[in-house]
Scaffold this motif. Structure first.
Motif, PDB file in Angstrom:
ATOM      1  N   ASN A  13      11.354 -35.877  42.580  1.00 53.70           N
ATOM      2  CA  ASN A  13      10.749 -35.034  41.547  1.00 53.70           C
ATOM      3  C   ASN A  13      10.356 -35.851  40.322  1.00 53.70           C
ATOM      4  OD1 ASN A  13      11.392 -32.990  43.292  1.00 53.70           O
ATOM      5  ND2 ASN A  13      12.702 -31.865  41.880  1.00 53.70           N
ATOM      6  N   ILE A  14      11.238 -36.718  39.866  1.00 54.36           N
ATOM      7  CA  ILE A  14      10.966 -37.531  38.675  1.00 54.36           C
ATOM      8  C   ILE A  14       9.790 -38.467  38.912  1.00 54.36           C
ATOM      9  CG2 ILE A  14      11.903 -39.397  37.231  1.00 54.36           C
ATOM     10  CD1 ILE A  14      14.644 -37.976  37.509  1.00 54.36           C
ATOM     11  N   LYS A  23      11.267 -36.956  28.940  1.00 52.99           N
ATOM     12  CA  LYS A  23      10.785 -37.571  30.168  1.00 52.99           C
ATOM     13  C   LYS A  23      11.828 -38.532  30.723  1.00 52.99           C
ATOM     14  CE  LYS A  23       5.858 -37.208  29.099  1.00 52.99           C
ATOM     15  NZ  LYS A  23       4.574 -37.938  28.947  1.00 52.99           N
ATOM     16  N   THR A  72      14.662 -30.857  37.042  1.00 50.85           N
ATOM     17  CA  THR A  72      13.445 -31.584  37.401  1.00 50.85           C
ATOM     18  C   THR A  72      12.501 -30.638  38.132  1.00 50.85           C
ATOM     19  OG1 THR A  72      14.442 -32.339  39.489  1.00 50.85           O
ATOM     20  CG2 THR A  72      14.667 -33.787  37.566  1.00 50.85           C
ATOM     21  N   ASN A  73      11.278 -31.102  38.361  1.00 53.05           N
ATOM     22  CA  ASN A  73      10.285 -30.224  38.986  1.00 53.05           C
ATOM     23  C   ASN A  73       9.373 -31.024  39.917  1.00 53.05           C
ATOM     24  OD1 ASN A  73       8.960 -27.502  39.085  1.00 53.05           O
ATOM     25  ND2 ASN A  73       7.210 -28.733  38.423  1.00 53.05           N
ATOM     26  N   HIS A  74       8.943 -30.380  40.985  1.00 54.43           N
ATOM     27  CA  HIS A  74       7.990 -30.994  41.917  1.00 54.43           C
ATOM     28  C   HIS A  74       6.867 -29.988  42.182  1.00 54.43           C
ATOM     29  CE1 HIS A  74       6.293 -32.792  45.557  1.00 54.43           C
ATOM     30  NE2 HIS A  74       6.917 -33.914  45.199  1.00 54.43           N
ATOM     31  N   ARG A 133       8.559 -35.229  33.529  1.00 53.63           N
ATOM     32  CA  ARG A 133       9.050 -34.248  32.569  1.00 53.63           C
ATOM     33  C   ARG A 133      10.314 -33.569  33.109  1.00 53.63           C
ATOM     34  NH1 ARG A 133       4.005 -30.455  32.023  1.00 53.63           N
ATOM     35  NH2 ARG A 133       4.167 -30.772  34.275  1.00 53.63           N
ATOM     36  N   CYS A 134      11.340 -33.499  32.276  1.00 57.18           N
ATOM     37  CA  CYS A 134      12.546 -32.797  32.705  1.00 57.18           C
ATOM     38  C   CYS A 134      13.339 -32.340  31.479  1.00 57.18           C
ATOM     39  CB  CYS A 134      13.414 -33.666  33.611  1.00 57.18           C
ATOM     40  SG  CYS A 134      14.048 -35.155  32.871  1.00 57.18           S
ATOM     41  N   ASP A 175       6.834 -36.122  38.721  1.00 53.40           N
ATOM     42  CA  ASP A 175       6.628 -35.518  37.408  1.00 53.40           C
ATOM     43  C   ASP A 175       7.792 -35.924  36.511  1.00 53.40           C
ATOM     44  OD1 ASP A 175       6.270 -33.973  35.162  1.00 53.40           O
ATOM     45  OD2 ASP A 175       5.964 -32.093  36.228  1.00 53.40           O
ATOM     46  N   LYS A 179      15.906 -35.074  43.422  1.00 55.20           N
ATOM     47  CA  LYS A 179      15.610 -35.168  41.993  1.00 55.20           C
ATOM     48  C   LYS A 179      14.858 -36.459  41.672  1.00 55.20           C
ATOM     49  CE  LYS A 179      20.026 -35.009  41.015  1.00 55.20           C
ATOM     50  NZ  LYS A 179      20.639 -35.446  42.277  1.00 55.20           N
ATOM     51  N   PHE A 190      16.698 -41.099  30.609  1.00 56.89           N
ATOM     52  CA  PHE A 190      16.053 -39.907  30.062  1.00 56.89           C
ATOM     53  C   PHE A 190      15.848 -40.099  28.564  1.00 56.89           C
ATOM     54  CE2 PHE A 190      16.686 -35.709  27.951  1.00 56.89           C
ATOM     55  CZ  PHE A 190      15.520 -35.093  28.385  1.00 56.89           C
TER      56      PHE A 190
END
Length: 297
Positions: A72-73, A95, A36-38, A78-79, A76, A69, A131
């Motif tokens: 993060n979700i 996603k 995941t991303n932040h 996208r993962c 955003d 996480k 997901f």
């Protein structure tokens, strides 16, 4: 082991047969790695227990609602998700969303989750992530070749543990069982032994490879009439078995490598009794030769 590019591109481009192959691979794995991303804190990798019944349309993961996480979700969606058995590899891009549906959360609940979420499926700590992949890159190892053999029944006596391949439980339970076998010199205490050849038997399955089962470590015996307290006897049924051989140092994971071949195969398994046959008494673990037999229809 050679890898082949099984698929690269959109999920929609997979045929029904390819989807089944991909789903069988996913559901044979105990863990998935989720990325995941932040925008503020950057990327994060998380290793999560794989849940039963995953499909290429939707995958589910359970995690703590307070984990980074989840933050993060929510920031955003996208993962990416990765699965590997040490040979084959699958990368999924898509996603993720946090599931609010209480009925779905309960439907996806598995009892081992009580180890992580003490309040159960209705507790605030338990969070379900859905997901939905849209792209995949799948590299599969060439399928192993097994020899088909017909065996006679054999009775085994030794010590046992009830375990499961979920949550790394089997790694701990089976490791402790082997330690007890050697520390307590169980081999010398088995009555009516016909040899010192070691067997590790997987039996009393509740379902497939991810369901609970019993493991027995012991030796072949003439009779199961006299079972000492604390021991267990099982009869390996005769019939058709798929056989593969592993050789080398036991501490380097050769047994796990052999079972990887089984898990990524298309064997029509019976799930009654599978076993490892050690062509030694365990005195030379650096130069072991072990036959793995899997009951097939």
């Amino acid at each position: 082991m050679d890898l082949r590019l099984f698929h690269m591109g959109g999920i929609a481009g997979l045929s029904d047969e390819q989807k089944k192959t991909a789903e069988d691979f996913i559901n044979a794995q105990m863990y998935g790695v989720v990325a995941t991303n932040h925008p503020d804190t950057g990327a994060r990798l998380s290793c999560l227990n794989n849940m039963p019944g995953q499909t290429m349309g939707k995958l589910y993961f359970a995690t703590d609602s307070a984990s980074s996480k989840i933050a993060n979700i929510l920031s955003d969606p996208r993962c990416e998700v990765m699965y590997t058995d040490g040979n084959s590899q699958m990368f999924l891009k898509g996603k993720a969303v946090v599931v609010d549906d209480k009925a779905l959360k309960k439907a996806k609940w598995v009892d081992y989750m009580y180890d992580y979420f003490k309040e159960g499926p209705d507790g605030a700590q338990y969070c379900l992530v859905e997901f939905i992949p849209d792209e995949a890159r799948i590299m599969l190892a060439e399928e192993a070749v097994f020899e088909t053999v017909t065996l006679e029944p054999v009775s085994i006596m030794g010590i046992a543990v009830r375990t499961s391949n979920l949550v790394q439980q089997s790694t701990n339970d089976i490791g402790n069982l082997w330690k007890r076998f050697w520390d307590e010199d169980i081999m010398s205490k088995i009555p009516g032994k016909t040899s010192n050849v070691l067997y590790a038997v997987y039996t009393e399955y509740e379902g497939d490879a991810m369901a609970p089962y019993t493991m027995v470590i012991g030796c072949p015996v003439r009779s199961t009439d006299n079972i000492p307290e604390g021991m267990k006897a099982v009869v390996i049924e005769g019939g058709r078995y798929a056989k593969t051989i592993v050789e080398g140092n036991l501490s380097e994971g050769i047994i796990q490598q052999g079972w990887m071949k089984v898990w990524q195969s298309k064997l029509d398994r019976k799930y009654q009794a599978d076993f490892e046959y050690y062509k030694c008494d365990g005195s030379d673990p650096d130069h072991a030769e072990v036959d793995i037999f899997v009951g097939i229809r």
